[in-house]
Design an enzyme around this catalytic site. Structure first.
Site, PDB file in Angstrom:
ATOM      1  N   ASP A  28       0.863  -1.175   0.000  1.00 17.23           N
ATOM      2  CA  ASP A  28       0.000   0.000   0.000  1.00 17.23           C
ATOM      3  C   ASP A  28       0.912   1.242   0.000  1.00 17.23           C
ATOM      4  O   ASP A  28       2.134   1.145   0.138  1.00 17.23           O
ATOM      5  CB  ASP A  28      -0.963  -0.022   1.192  1.00 17.23           C
ATOM      6  CG  ASP A  28      -2.183   0.861   0.913  1.00 17.23           C
ATOM      7  OD1 ASP A  28      -2.140   1.661  -0.045  1.00 17.23           O
ATOM      8  OD2 ASP A  28      -3.181   0.764   1.649  1.00 17.23           O
TER       9      ASP A  28
HETATM   10  C1  BGC Z   1      -5.050   3.145   0.145  1.00 18.60           C
HETATM   11  C2  BGC Z   1      -5.252   2.086  -0.920  1.00 18.60           C
HETATM   12  C3  BGC Z   1      -5.131   2.712  -2.286  1.00 18.60           C
HETATM   13  C4  BGC Z   1      -3.808   3.407  -2.395  1.00 18.60           C
HETATM   14  C5  BGC Z   1      -3.545   4.014  -3.766  1.00 18.60           C
HETATM   15  C6  BGC Z   1      -3.828   3.977  -0.088  1.00 18.60           C
HETATM   16  O1  BGC Z   1      -3.766   5.043   0.779  1.00 18.60           O
HETATM   17  O2  BGC Z   1      -4.990   2.518   1.402  1.00 18.60           O
HETATM   18  O3  BGC Z   1      -6.484   1.467  -0.745  1.00 18.60           O
HETATM   19  O4  BGC Z   1      -5.298   1.726  -3.266  1.00 18.60           O
HETATM   20  O5  BGC Z   1      -3.744   4.420  -1.429  1.00 18.60           O
HETATM   21  O6  BGC Z   1      -4.334   5.096  -4.013  1.00 18.60           O
END
Ligand code: BGC
Length: 755
Positions: free
Chosen positions: A279
Site C-alpha cells: 500500500d
Molecule cells: C489506500 C489504498 C489505495 C492506495 C492508492 C492507499 O492510501 O490505502 O487502498 O489503493 O492508497 O491510491
C-alpha cells in the site's frame, strides 16, 4: 562447506525465480536487464492526481527514462498516459512498458454505489457486471490495473473504510470478492477491455483497534482463518492477478513484512503466483512501526515476497546495498522482477504497449447513456428500506412534497468516497431525481434546513477533497424556520440527511456515528409539524438511528448511490423500483456496543433477550443486539415463508442435506427477496459462532407468485479451522436456520454423521 551451501542456495534461487515462466520474447529482454533495471521494475510511482499520503513522487519522467520505474498510478486519460508510456517504450534502454494503475473502486467515471451499498444487493451477477463496466471504461482511459476489490471484513462502523468493503460476513464477502475479480479480469487479458484486479488490503485491515484507521490489529489465528481471510482467498481462487499489503500490523509485525501472511498463507497455502504491491508508502511506514530503518524494512518486505513498492522508493534506493551486504539475494530480486514482467506479458503490453489508450472507445463508452442507465438500476437495487410504517412508501405523485435537508441538493456528495475518476458535476442530485420522477404531477418544495454539520473544524477535516460540508451563511434557526414553512404547507416531508461523502473512506473514522446535531435538531423540529416524514439516509457506515427509527415514518438507506443515485432515489420513492437491498452490516443501537455482528460466539452466561438479567453478559443501559440486524431490509411487498423442508435429519461427507423453503409474494407488487441460510455448529472442539451465513439466494417474485429455494448443506460447508489450524469438520449436532435476516429465521436441528 560454506561455499557448498552458497552454491546450493544459488541453484535453488535460480530454480525458484525460473518458476515464473516468461515468453521467449520477454525472457530475452529479462536476460539483458542490469541489476538497477530489475530493481526499477519493482518501483511504482505516482505523478500526482489522487494521492493518499504525504509523499508524491518526484522526477517521474526522468526516472521512467532511466529504467527506474515499473509502473505508475493515479493518472488517467488516454493521451496523458500515452505520454508516460512513450517515455518508457521509446526512451528507456530496454523499452519495457509501464503498468498503469488506478483506484477504480466502484465504477470508473460512471460511478456505482459505494462497495458497502453494492454488497447490499446480494446479487453477484449484478456486482460482477459493475466491475465489468468499470473495467470497460477504465481500459479505454489508459488504465490496465485497478486497486480493487477491497475485501476487508469489518465489524466496526467507526472505521471509515467500512464503506469500501462488503460488510461483516466472510461468506458473503467471499462471493463479492470473486464476482469483482471476474468482472474486472474477464476471461482473457488479450481482451483490451479487461484489466488486472488487486485484492486488498492483505490482511485484516478492517479490524483496526477502536476503528481508528491504520491502527493495531491483533487477533487469534483461528479467527483470522475462519472469519477474516476467506474473502482474500476467494479472490485468489477467482484468479486475481495482484495483491496489496495492508498498513496494519499482524501479530505485531507490519503486514508488508509479515512472513506468515505472505510466505505461509498467500504463497504456500494458497499458491498465489501473481505479484504483490505494498500500500501507499507502507514500506517506509514500517520505520514508524519501529521495526527498522528504510534499508532493513525494504529488505524484509522483499524477503517475504513483496514485489512492488508503492511510492516509497525504499526498494529503489536500498536494495542494491542490501544485496551487496548479503541482506537480500539476487534470487529474491529476480523473482519479484519476473513476476512483474509476467503481469505485463499477460496484459499483452510487450506486443502492444498502447492497447489501453483508445480515445475513440473512451469517447463512446465513458459515461455513455447505457452505462448511466445501468448505474441507475444498480443504485436502486442497493437501497435498503429500514422502516416503512403504514406503507407510506411508495409516495404518490401528487400534492405537495417538501424535500428538506443538506443532502437534497448536494451534487458534490452523491458519488461517495473513493470515486477518484468520477466528476461530481456529472451526478444527479436527489431533488433532480425527485423532479424527474414526478414531472408536473406534484409540487416539489425545497429547503436546505440544516448544514451537514455546523462545526467548521469538523467541516475542514471532512472537506480535504472538496467542499462537501458547506456551512451556510444563515443561522441554524433561520434555516430551520425556512424548512418549517414549506413543511407546514406540504402533505409529506422527504428529509434527505446523513453523512457527507468523505465522512467515511480512508482516514475518516468517527467515534460518534449518529446523525450530526445540526441535522437532528432540524429533524426534531420537522417532527413537531405532525407531517409524515420519509428519511432518505446518506451514509457510508452503519449509523445509530434509535430516535429516527422511532420517529420517522419511513427510512430509506441509500448509501452513496453514485452518478445516477439521485434518479434512483426518485425511482424508489415513487415506486417505479421496489427496493430489495439487505444489510450486510449490523446497525448498532449505540456506539458502546461495537462490535455487534451476527456471528458472535456464545458466552457461558448468554443473554439474547431484551430484559437484562443479573450475572449474564449484558449492558445495564442498552440491549445486546443490533437495531437493524445483518440481512435485514424491507420491500414494498411482503413475503411469506412456509416451513422449511429437510431431506433428512443427518448429513455426511458423501450425503449432503437438502434444505428447501417455499417463499410467496403475498403483496400487490413484484419484488425481490434474499433468502438466507445460516448454521450453528452446536458442539465442537472450539466455540463456534451462534450463527454463520452459509447460503443465500436472491429471488424475484410477482404478486402471488411462489418459489422454492433450495440449499445444500455439505460437509465441506461446515468445515472450520480448529485450534491446530487444520481445516476440519466435526461430527455432531448442528442447527440450521432459514429466513429473511439473521434474526427472523426458522430453526431446525440436524446432525453430521460419519456415513
Ligand atoms: C489506500 C489504498 C489505495 C492506495 C492508492 C492507499 O492510501 O490505502 O487502498 O489503493 O492508497 O491510491
Amino acid at each position: 562447506m560454506k561455499h557448498l551451501t552458497l552454491l546450493f542456495l544459488f541453484f535453488i534461487g535460480q530454480f525458484l525465480s525460473a518458476q515464473v515462466e516468461l515468453s521467449p520474447k520477454v525472457e530475452a529482454i529479462y536476460q539483458q536487464m542490469t541489476l538497477e533495471e530489475k530493481i526499477g521494475q519493482l518501483n511504482l510511482l505516482t505523478p500526482g492526481g489522487a494521492v493518499t499520503g504525504e509523499v508524491v513522487s518526484k522526477d517521474v519522467n526522468l526516472k521512467i527514462k532511466n529504467g527506474q520505474v515499473g509502473g505508475i498510478f493515479g493518472i488517467r486519460g488516454a493521451a496523458k498516459v500515452r505520454l508516460a508510456q512513450e517515455i518508457a517504450v521509446d526512451s528507456s534502454r530496454l523499452g519495457i512498458p509501464l503498468i498503469v494503475g488506478m483506484d477504480v473502486i466502484h465504477g470508473h467515471q460512471t460511478i456505482f454505489p459505494i462497495p458497502l451499498g453494492l454488497s447490499c444487493t446480494w446479487d453477484m451477477d449484478l456486482i460482477e457486471a459493475t466491475a465489468r463496466q468499470a473495467s470497460r471504461e477504465a481500459t479505454a482511459d489508459g488504465l490496465m490495473w485497478t486497486f480493487s476489490p477491497m475485501v476487508d471484513i469489518s465489524r466496526d462502523p467507526r472505521w471509515g473504510r467500512i464503506s469500501e468493503g462488503s460488510g461483516e460476513d466472510p461468506f458473503l464477502g467471499s462471493a463479492v470478492a470473486a464476482a469483482m475479480v471476474k468482472g474486472y479480469q474477464g476471461k482473457d487479458f488479450k481482451d483490451p477491455t479487461t484489466m488486472l484486479a488487486c485484492v486488498k488490503h492483505f490482511a485484516l485491515y478492517g479490524a483496526a483497534e477502536g476503528g481508528r484507521d491504520y491502527a493495531t490489529v491483533d487477533m487469534s489465528k483461528v479467527r483470522m482463518l475462519n472469519e477474516y481471510l476467506p474473502p482474500y482467498k476467494a479472490a485468489i481462487d477467482a484468479g486475481v492477478a495482484t495483491v496489496m499489503t495492508s498498513f496494519n500490523v499482524v501479530d505485531y509485525v507490519p503486514a508488508s513484512a509479515n512472513s506468515y501472511l505472505f510466505k505461509d498463507v498467500l504463497r504456500e497455502d494458497w499458491g498465489f503466483d501473481g505479484f504483490v504491491v505494498t500500500d501507499y508508502t507502507a514500506i517506509n511506514e514500517m520505520i514508524a512501526h519501529g521495526v527498522g530503518d528504510l534499508q532493513r524494512v525494504s529488505a524484509e518486505a522483499l524477503k517475504v515476497g513483496v514485489d512492488m513498492d508503492m511510492v516509497g522508493e525504499g526498494f529503489l534506493t536500498t536494495l542494491k546495498k542490501s544485496l551487496n551486504e548479503g541482506k537480500v539475494s539476487m534470487e529474491q530480486i529476480n523473482t519479484a522482477c519476473r513476476r512483474i514482467l509476467k503481469a505485463k506479458e499477460m496484459l499483452g503490453l510487450f506486443d502492444d504497449p498502447y492497447k489501453y489508450f483508445d480515445e475513440e472507445r473512451a469517447a463512446k463508452e465513458i459515461l455513455s447513456e447505457g452505462n448511466r442507465a445501468f448505474a441507475r438500476e444498480v443504485a436502486g437495487q442497493s437501497f435498503v428500506l429500514l422502516k416503512n410504517e403504514g406503507s407510506i412508501l411508495p409516495l404518490k405523485k401528487s400534492g405537495k412534497i417538501a424535500v428538506i435537508g443538506p443532502l437534497a441538493d448536494s451534487r458534490r456528495n452523491m458519488l461517495g468516497t473513493w470515486s477518484v475518476s468520477g466528476d461530481p458535476e456529472k451526478s444527479v442530485t436527489v431533488i433532480e431525481g425527485i423532479r424527474n420522477a414526478v414531472g408536473a404531477t406534484a409540487e416539489i418544495l425545497y429547503a436546505k434546513g440544516a448544514n451537514i454539520s455546523d462545526d467548521p473544524e469538523f467541516a475542514r477535516r471532512v472537506n480535504s477533497f472538496g467542499p462537501e460540508i458547506v456551512i451556510d451563511e444563515r443561522s441554524a434557526d433561520a434555516m430551520i424556520e425556512e424548512a418549517l414553512e414549506i413543511a407546514n404547507q406540504s402533505d409529506v416531508i422527504v428529509a434527505v440527511m446523513g453523512e457527507a461523502a468523505d465522512m467515511t473512506g480512508e482516514s475518516s473514522s468517527m467515534a460518534y456515528i449518529g446523525l450530526q446535531p445540526s441535522q437532528k435538531k432540524l429533524l426534531m423540529a420537522l417532527k413537531e409539524t405532525g407531517k409524515p416524514i420519509v428519511m432518505v439516509l446518506y451514509n457510508g457506515r452503519p449509523m445509530t438511528l434509535n430516535w429516527e427509527s422511532e420517529n420517522m415514518d419511513a427510512i430509506l438507506d441509500v448509501w452513496f448511490g453514485g452518478t445516477e443515485g439521485g434518479n434512483a432515489v426518485g425511482d424508489v420513492l415513487f415506486g417505479k423500483v421496489n427496493p430489495g437491498g439487505k444489510l450486510t452490516t449490523s446497525f448498532p443501537v449505540h456506539e458502546g456496543q461495537i462490535p455487534v455482528y451476527h456471528s458472535m460466539l456464545n458466552t457461558g452466561r448468554p443473554y439474547f433477550g431484551q430484559q437484562a438479567a443479573k450475572f449474564t453478559s449484558n449492558y445495564l443501559d442498552v440491549p445486546n443486539g443490533p437495531l437493524f440486524p445483518f440481512g435485514y431490509g424491507l420491500s414494498y411487498t411482503t413475503f411469506e415463508y412456509e416451513k422449511m423442508e429437510l431431506s433428512g435429519t443427518t448429513f455426511s461427507a458423501n450425503k449432503p442435506l437438502t434444505i428447501s423453503v417455499k417463499v410467496k409474494n403475498t403483496g400487490t407488487v413484484a419484488g425481490s427477496e434474499v433468502v438466507q441460510m445460516y448454521i450453528r455448529d452446536v458442539v465442537g472442539t472450539i466455540s463456534r459462532p451462534v450463527k454463520e451465513l452459509k447460503g443465500f439466494e436472491k429471488i424475484m417474485l410477482k404478486p402471488g407468485e411462489e418459489k422454492v429455494v433450495t440449499f445444500e448443506l455439505t460437509e465441506e460447508l461446515v468445515k472450520f479451522y480448529n485450534v491446530d489450524l487444520e481445516h476440519v469438520s466435526e461430527l455432531g449436532k448442528f442447527e440450521v436456520f432459514v429466513g429473511k435476516n439473521a434474526v427472523d429465521v426458522e430453526k431446525r436441528e440436524v446432525e453430521l454423521v460419519a456415513e
